[in-house]
Design a protein around this motif. Structure first.
Motif, PDB file in Angstrom:
ATOM      1  N   GLU A   1      91.801  59.591  46.074  1.00 18.26           N
ATOM      2  CA  GLU A   1      90.893  58.453  46.224  1.00 18.26           C
ATOM      3  C   GLU A   1      91.257  57.740  47.512  1.00 18.26           C
ATOM      4  O   GLU A   1      92.432  57.595  47.830  1.00 18.26           O
ATOM      5  CB  GLU A   1      91.098  57.522  45.021  1.00 18.26           C
ATOM      6  CG  GLU A   1      90.264  56.291  45.001  1.00 18.26           C
ATOM      7  CD  GLU A   1      90.630  55.398  43.812  1.00 18.26           C
ATOM      8  OE1 GLU A   1      90.339  54.192  43.918  1.00 18.26           O
ATOM      9  OE2 GLU A   1      91.207  55.875  42.823  1.00 18.26           O
ATOM     10  N   GLU A   2      90.259  57.323  48.254  1.00 22.00           N
ATOM     11  CA  GLU A   2      90.521  56.596  49.489  1.00 22.00           C
ATOM     12  C   GLU A   2      90.507  55.099  49.223  1.00 22.00           C
ATOM     13  O   GLU A   2      89.709  54.603  48.433  1.00 22.00           O
ATOM     14  CB  GLU A   2      89.466  56.928  50.551  1.00 22.00           C
ATOM     15  CG  GLU A   2      89.679  58.281  51.173  1.00 22.00           C
ATOM     16  CD  GLU A   2      88.822  58.497  52.411  1.00 22.00           C
ATOM     17  OE1 GLU A   2      88.533  57.527  53.137  1.00 22.00           O
ATOM     18  OE2 GLU A   2      88.455  59.660  52.632  1.00 22.00           O
ATOM     19  N   ALA A   3      91.404  54.398  49.898  1.00 25.54           N
ATOM     20  CA  ALA A   3      91.481  52.941  49.792  1.00 25.54           C
ATOM     21  C   ALA A   3      91.794  52.385  51.180  1.00 25.54           C
ATOM     22  O   ALA A   3      92.091  53.136  52.111  1.00 25.54           O
ATOM     23  CB  ALA A   3      92.555  52.536  48.789  1.00 25.54           C
ATOM     24  N   GLU A   4      91.739  51.077  51.267  1.00 29.44           N
ATOM     25  CA  GLU A   4      92.036  50.432  52.537  1.00 29.44           C
ATOM     26  C   GLU A   4      93.175  49.446  52.322  1.00 29.44           C
ATOM     27  O   GLU A   4      93.160  48.660  51.380  1.00 29.44           O
ATOM     28  CB  GLU A   4      90.780  49.697  53.017  1.00 29.44           C
ATOM     29  CG  GLU A   4      90.817  49.297  54.466  1.00 29.44           C
ATOM     30  CD  GLU A   4      89.482  48.742  54.923  1.00 29.44           C
ATOM     31  OE1 GLU A   4      89.359  47.500  54.936  1.00 29.44           O
ATOM     32  OE2 GLU A   4      88.585  49.539  55.246  1.00 29.44           O
ATOM     33  N   GLY A   5      94.158  49.492  53.219  1.00 26.16           N
ATOM     34  CA  GLY A   5      95.295  48.593  53.126  1.00 26.16           C
ATOM     35  C   GLY A   5      94.953  47.205  53.627  1.00 26.16           C
ATOM     36  O   GLY A   5      93.840  46.939  54.095  1.00 26.16           O
TER      37      GLY A   5
END
Length: 140
Positions: free
Chosen positions: A36-40
């Motif tokens: 899953e892609e996420a953003e910091g």
């Protein structure tokens, strides 16, 4: 003794997803890894790798490897603190050591997070703790 093992690990931009995948597979060889892609916080890209292992032979293999590979006194000492009221046992493993096929339990930091559901009836903390302790001693 274990219903299932859920895992989750964060892969940061400066890390190799292939290396982290291999680290997970060194801990849980039968794991099917979801990405899953996420953003910091600083808008950097983070991948979250997760999944679950629930077949009894695979969870048993993991537990046997765990008790052969780590300091059982330390694991036993931390057991009550790392078990929740529903019998979930939370462990973290060093990512780079896992890549080298070593199990190093961590208390904090960037790690492979495991949530291990202990098969305890009723699902209560003390019953789960006792079950794990008995398994450490070879009684369970």
């Amino acid at each position: 003794m274990i219903h299932n093992i859920k895992f989750r690990v964060f892969v940061y931009e400066n890390e190799s997803i292939d290396d982290i995948n291999q680290a997970i597979l060194n801990l849980l060889p039968e794991a099917e890894i979801e990405v899953e892609e996420a953003e910091g916080l600083l808008e950097d890209k983070i991948l979250i790798l997760s999944g679950e292992v629930s077949k009894k032979r695979y969870t048993r293999t993991f537990f046997n490897t765990l008790i052969e590979s780590v300091d059982l006194d330390k694991l036993n000492e931390d057991l009550e603190r790392k078990m929740d009221e529903k019998g979930n046992w939370f462990l973290r493993f060093d990512k780079s050591d896992a890549l080298d096929e070593k199990l190093t339990v961590l208390d904090k930091g960037d790690a492979i997070h495991l949530k291990i559901k202990i098969a305890a009836y009723p699902a209560k903390k003390q019953i789960a703790v006792d079950k794990v302790r008995n398994a450490f001693l070879g009684d369970g």
